[in-house]
Design a protein around this motif. Structure first.
Motif, PDB file in Angstrom:
ATOM      1  N   ASP A 204       0.697  -0.656   0.123  1.00 42.40           N
ATOM      2  CA  ASP A 204       0.161  -0.013  -0.244  1.00 42.40           C
ATOM      3  C   ASP A 204       1.343   1.197   0.226  1.00 42.40           C
ATOM      4  N   GLY A 205       1.887   1.456   0.519  1.00 35.02           N
ATOM      5  CA  GLY A 205       2.610   2.762   0.953  1.00 35.02           C
ATOM      6  C   GLY A 205       3.830   2.359  -0.546  1.00 35.02           C
ATOM      7  N   GLU A 206       5.420   3.168   0.045  1.00 33.04           N
ATOM      8  CA  GLU A 206       6.270   3.279  -1.188  1.00 33.04           C
ATOM      9  C   GLU A 206       6.934   1.856  -1.223  1.00 33.04           C
ATOM     10  N   HIS A 207       7.448   1.838  -1.829  1.00 34.54           N
ATOM     11  CA  HIS A 207       8.473   0.140  -2.476  1.00 34.54           C
ATOM     12  C   HIS A 207       9.327   0.832  -3.350  1.00 34.54           C
ATOM     13  N   ASP A 208      10.051   0.032  -3.507  1.00 33.12           N
ATOM     14  CA  ASP A 208      11.104  -0.109  -4.613  1.00 33.12           C
ATOM     15  C   ASP A 208      10.814  -1.233  -5.876  1.00 33.12           C
ATOM     16  N   ALA A 209      10.310  -2.278  -5.279  1.00 28.97           N
ATOM     17  CA  ALA A 209       9.306  -3.560  -6.538  1.00 28.97           C
ATOM     18  C   ALA A 209       8.752  -3.977  -6.311  1.00 28.97           C
ATOM     19  N   GLU A 210       7.773  -4.865  -6.575  1.00 29.42           N
ATOM     20  CA  GLU A 210       6.323  -5.752  -6.444  1.00 29.42           C
ATOM     21  C   GLU A 210       6.581  -7.175  -7.214  1.00 29.42           C
ATOM     22  N   VAL A 211       6.985  -7.947  -6.405  1.00 27.16           N
ATOM     23  CA  VAL A 211       7.073  -9.600  -6.780  1.00 27.16           C
ATOM     24  C   VAL A 211       6.164  -9.843  -7.399  1.00 27.16           C
ATOM     25  N   PHE A 212       5.947 -10.195  -9.124  1.00 24.63           N
ATOM     26  CA  PHE A 212       4.693 -10.878  -9.902  1.00 24.63           C
ATOM     27  C   PHE A 212       4.487 -12.435 -10.162  1.00 24.63           C
ATOM     28  N   ALA A 213       6.160 -12.930 -10.029  1.00 19.99           N
ATOM     29  CA  ALA A 213       6.116 -14.198 -10.929  1.00 19.99           C
ATOM     30  C   ALA A 213       7.609 -14.718 -10.157  1.00 19.99           C
ATOM     31  N   SER A 214       7.567 -15.899 -10.297  1.00 21.04           N
ATOM     32  CA  SER A 214       8.846 -16.712  -9.918  1.00 21.04           C
ATOM     33  C   SER A 214       8.553 -17.913 -10.968  1.00 21.04           C
ATOM     34  N   PHE A 215       9.496 -18.393 -11.869  1.00 19.85           N
ATOM     35  CA  PHE A 215       9.744 -19.897 -11.771  1.00 19.85           C
ATOM     36  C   PHE A 215      11.580 -20.821 -11.619  1.00 19.85           C
ATOM     37  N   THR A 216      11.435 -21.283 -12.074  1.00 16.92           N
ATOM     38  CA  THR A 216      12.468 -22.522 -11.767  1.00 16.92           C
ATOM     39  C   THR A 216      13.225 -23.375 -12.734  1.00 16.92           C
ATOM     40  N   LEU A 217      14.752 -22.362 -13.004  1.00 17.93           N
ATOM     41  CA  LEU A 217      15.158 -23.351 -14.142  1.00 17.93           C
ATOM     42  C   LEU A 217      15.604 -24.491 -13.430  1.00 17.93           C
ATOM     43  N   PRO A 218      16.190 -25.362 -14.893  1.00 14.26           N
ATOM     44  CA  PRO A 218      16.360 -27.016 -15.002  1.00 14.26           C
ATOM     45  C   PRO A 218      17.640 -26.933 -13.569  1.00 14.26           C
ATOM     46  N   SER A 219      17.541 -28.079 -12.890  1.00 18.71           N
ATOM     47  CA  SER A 219      19.396 -28.238 -12.976  1.00 18.71           C
ATOM     48  C   SER A 219      20.582 -29.048 -13.625  1.00 18.71           C
ATOM     49  N   GLY A 220      21.261 -29.052 -13.080  1.00 16.29           N
ATOM     50  CA  GLY A 220      22.647 -28.473 -13.813  1.00 16.29           C
ATOM     51  C   GLY A 220      23.552 -28.696 -13.344  1.00 16.29           C
ATOM     52  N   SER A 221      24.738 -28.015 -14.107  1.00 15.54           N
ATOM     53  CA  SER A 221      25.702 -27.240 -14.471  1.00 15.54           C
ATOM     54  C   SER A 221      25.205 -25.543 -14.606  1.00 15.54           C
ATOM     55  N   TYR A 222      25.577 -24.810 -14.000  1.00 16.68           N
ATOM     56  CA  TYR A 222      25.636 -23.159 -14.083  1.00 16.68           C
ATOM     57  C   TYR A 222      25.379 -22.430 -15.785  1.00 16.68           C
ATOM     58  N   PRO A 223      24.212 -22.448 -16.185  1.00 18.29           N
ATOM     59  CA  PRO A 223      24.293 -22.758 -17.188  1.00 18.29           C
ATOM     60  C   PRO A 223      25.300 -20.731 -18.097  1.00 18.29           C
ATOM     61  N   GLY A 224      25.643 -19.993 -17.542  1.00 16.49           N
ATOM     62  CA  GLY A 224      26.546 -18.872 -17.800  1.00 16.49           C
ATOM     63  C   GLY A 224      25.991 -17.425 -17.821  1.00 16.49           C
ATOM     64  N   TYR A 225      26.311 -16.642 -17.373  1.00 17.70           N
ATOM     65  CA  TYR A 225      25.478 -15.268 -16.768  1.00 17.70           C
ATOM     66  C   TYR A 225      24.906 -15.510 -18.318  1.00 17.70           C
ATOM     67  N   ASP A 226      24.650 -14.927 -19.109  1.00 19.88           N
ATOM     68  CA  ASP A 226      24.154 -14.346 -20.900  1.00 19.88           C
ATOM     69  C   ASP A 226      22.673 -15.267 -20.803  1.00 19.88           C
ATOM     70  N   GLU A 227      23.446 -16.908 -19.792  1.00 14.99           N
ATOM     71  CA  GLU A 227      21.795 -17.632 -20.914  1.00 14.99           C
ATOM     72  C   GLU A 227      21.308 -17.595 -20.004  1.00 14.99           C
ATOM     73  N   VAL A 228      21.540 -16.934 -18.559  1.00 12.58           N
ATOM     74  CA  VAL A 228      20.298 -17.169 -17.495  1.00 12.58           C
ATOM     75  C   VAL A 228      19.540 -15.542 -17.184  1.00 12.58           C
ATOM     76  N   THR A 229      20.550 -14.384 -17.897  1.00 13.22           N
ATOM     77  CA  THR A 229      19.265 -13.788 -18.042  1.00 13.22           C
ATOM     78  C   THR A 229      18.110 -13.746 -19.034  1.00 13.22           C
TER      79      THR A 229
END
Length: 438
Positions: A204-229
């Motif tokens: 209701d008041g001031e805030h920096d962000a509001e979460v609207f969704a989330s999801f999980t990446l598949p398991s395995g080795s770290y895919p790298g910064y570019d692919e994640v973003t």
């Protein structure tokens, strides 16, 4: 005849003479015992010197202290190399020390007990020290084993590993979770860079962000910064319409941001991407919730927005080439998708029974959608760019946003069309968005 003393720099001066022994007859024993270390008289020419005429002169004495007293003495003992005349203390058994340490720390207690038993055996055979260490390690390790058994049977182990996991999360940067519908502030007020913690606040008041969704990446080795973003950018923009279904209600300065795992947090099991709305101006904030979905909308509003979403998805699938002449086949395929979406949207609106206040305005929208569908279908069959443009222009007029203002007002939805920026998707497109790594 006396035997002269040996020559040398240590020969005493003066009238004193060393003791001498009278010569014994061959069949008699000498009055004094012979020293076992003496050599037999030398054979050969007599040495030159002051006593050269003495036939009984001996070879020089061996290099050793001159014997004192009337009897010849044994030479001093010479210590063999590698042996010390001093007693060295016995070494401490290393396994005994290790057993004690493991027992005190209660780490691998069974191993500590085994090492202690082995150490006792080695100490007995080798004569080493450390018996007390070995016994102490056995005792402490035995207590540790009992504690581990007790923890496993009472559930204490799960509490321990939960605490360990939380500590590992703190070390890797995963110190918080924010769920769909929650709002928060960041310590620095920025939604870009690395995030180590957030402060949840009321929406209701001031805030920096509001979460609207989330999801999980598949398991395995770290895919790298570019692919994640890239994955976060694509899916978060696609999911925003499920939370803020009325895109007209999104302020122009609001865009999509997201939390992504870092390489370090990935190693600790972090796979979640969190999507959120934020202000494109870092010095500004959000006020009030942006949520409008099945939890906040009535049946008529929900039916209208679900139908509109079908067309929005098709329009957003336009080819990357902005000019038809550069990719006529791609634009024709796009026109086909839009034509199909218009048919589906019109059917959804026609099948729902709207309230009396909005039914007339919605019927007018259905007529526009059906007329526009015909033009988009013709554009999909165009043989050249000019023909495509001709039908595209007519079809775009029928789905112009201003034609829906009357129906939206009757339904109680936002009535100000979103602004379209060059290179943006239009509705609610307030910037380039961004991401935070956690």
């Amino acid at each position: 005849m006396s035997i002269p003393p040996p020559t040398g720099p240590e020969q005493p001066q003066g009238p004193q003479q060393p003791p001498h022994h009278p010569q014994a007859a061959p069949d008699q024993q000498p009055p004094y015992p012979q020293a076992p270390h003496q050599q037999p008289y030398a054979q050969g020419p007599y040495p030159q010197g002051a006593y050269a005429q003495d036939p009984y002169q001996q070879q020089p004495y061996p290099q050793q202290p001159y014997p004192q007293g009337p009897y010849p003495q044994q030479p001093y003992q010479v210590w063999n190399q590698g042996y010390s005349p001093y007693n060295r203390p016995a070494p401490t058994n290393g396994l005994a020390v290790t057993a004690l340490v493991l027992g005190i720390l209660c780490f691998l207690p069974a191993v500590g007990a085994i090492l202690g038993i082995i150490a006792l055996t080695q100490i007995k055979k080798r004569g080493e020290q450390g018996k007390g260490f070995a016994i102490g390690g056995i005792v402490m390790s035995s207590i540790g084993v009992l504690l581990w058994v007790l923890a496993l049977t009472t559930g204490g182990a799960s509490d321990f590993w939960e605490g360990f996991s939380e500590a590992a999360d703190d070390a890797g940067g995963v110190t918080f979770t924010v769920d769909k519908g929650e709002c928060f502030n960041t310590p620095g007020g920025s939604l870009e860079g690395l995030a180590y913690d957030v402060d949840k606040v009321a929406c209701d008041g001031e805030h920096d962000a509001e979460v609207f969704a989330s999801f999980t990446l598949p398991s395995g080795s770290y895919p790298g910064y570019d692919e994640v973003t890239e994955t976060a950018d694509t899916k978060c923009y696609a999911l925003q319409d499920q939370y803020a279904m009325d895109s007209w209600a999104l302020p122009a300065d609001v865009d999509v941001y997201y939390f992504t795992p870092t390489r370090q947090s990935w190693g600790l099991g972090d796979r979640e991407i969190t999507c959120m709305f934020g202000n494109t101006d870092e010095t500004a904030s959000l006020t009030g919730s942006l949520r409008n979905d099945e939890t906040t909308l009535d049946e008529d509003q929900l039916a209208y927005l679900e139908a509109a979403h079908v067309l929005n998805v098709a329009l957003d699938s336009a080819p990357e080439e902005p000019y038809v002449e550069d990719d006529l086949p791609g634009h024709k395929e796009w026109a086909t998708r839009v034509s199909d979406a218009l048919t589906e949207q019109a059917g959804l609106l026609r099948d729902h029974t709207f309230g009396s206040d909005a039914s007339g305005a919605v019927d007018d929208i259905v007529k526009d959608l059906e007329a526009g569908q015909k033009e988009w279908a013709k554009a999909a069959k165009a043989t050249d760019a000019d023909t495509f443009y001709a039908h595209y222009d007519k079809g775009a007029e029928y789905i112009d946003a201003t034609r829906t203002v009357t129906a939206r007002k009757a339904l109680g939805l936002a009535t100000t069309p979103p602004t379209y920026e060059e290179g943006g998707s239009g509705e609610g497109d307030g910037g380039d968005g961004g991401e935070l790594e956690v």
